[in-house]
Design a protein around this motif. Sequence first.
Motif, PDB file in Angstrom:
ATOM      1  N   GLN A 171       1.149  -3.813   7.641  1.00  0.00           N
ATOM      2  CA  GLN A 171      -0.181  -4.378   7.444  1.00  0.00           C
ATOM      3  C   GLN A 171      -0.347  -5.508   8.453  1.00  0.00           C
ATOM      4  N   LYS A 225       0.821  -1.219   0.000  1.00  0.00           N
ATOM      5  CA  LYS A 225       0.000   0.000   0.000  1.00  0.00           C
ATOM      6  C   LYS A 225       0.852   1.265   0.000  1.00  0.00           C
ATOM      7  N   ASN A 283       5.230   1.044   5.952  1.00  0.00           N
ATOM      8  CA  ASN A 283       3.856   0.658   6.277  1.00  0.00           C
ATOM      9  C   ASN A 283       3.881  -0.706   6.944  1.00  0.00           C
TER      10      ASN A 283
END
Length: 188
Positions: free
Chosen positions: A147, A109, A145
């Motif tokens: 997740q 992402k 990021n």
Amino acid sequence: MNSVRRKSVKPCFSMCVQPAFIIGTNNPDGSHNFAPITWVSATCEKDDDYLLVISMFGEKNTKQNVILTGQLSVNLVSTDMLPLMDYFGSHHAASGHKDEVDYSVSRGKAVDVPVLDMSRWVYECEVVQSVSTGQSTTFFCKIRNVQMEEGLQCADAFDVDLTKLDPVIYSGKYHSIGRLLGEIGDFS
């Protein structure tokens, strides 16, 4: 407290308890590549900025891809993923695309890297520094990021219940975690 009796042995014994990860990279042709890596740790750059520290040995395609692109996904391996990890570890990209078992891939992402859909915890990273020693390269990676599986609840970095993530732990053989023992301060 009881003392433990120990004996000295040759330094060839390397009982390094490590969580297992599958590293995802982009090949030069745009296809994805995955390889199991267990030399993964973390360090603090400043304040609460953590860097993942990942060491790779040899000339594997995954290592070359990280050197070339500076990007990777770091997919935690849970016990249900052990057959996939073992497959990736015993089939090398030099022998052809690793597609003899079913698995699904999506894109990161924040970083354009391949991510294993079945992993419960994934870091998307960019390399900020690397150090080579002999045939090993250690990458210091900025986490862009994280997740995590939707059902996981974490109040902070120290509130991760590993028993829910069910990670594979590697020390030359595969192991799993049995139970949560407590928190810092529970035993003093």
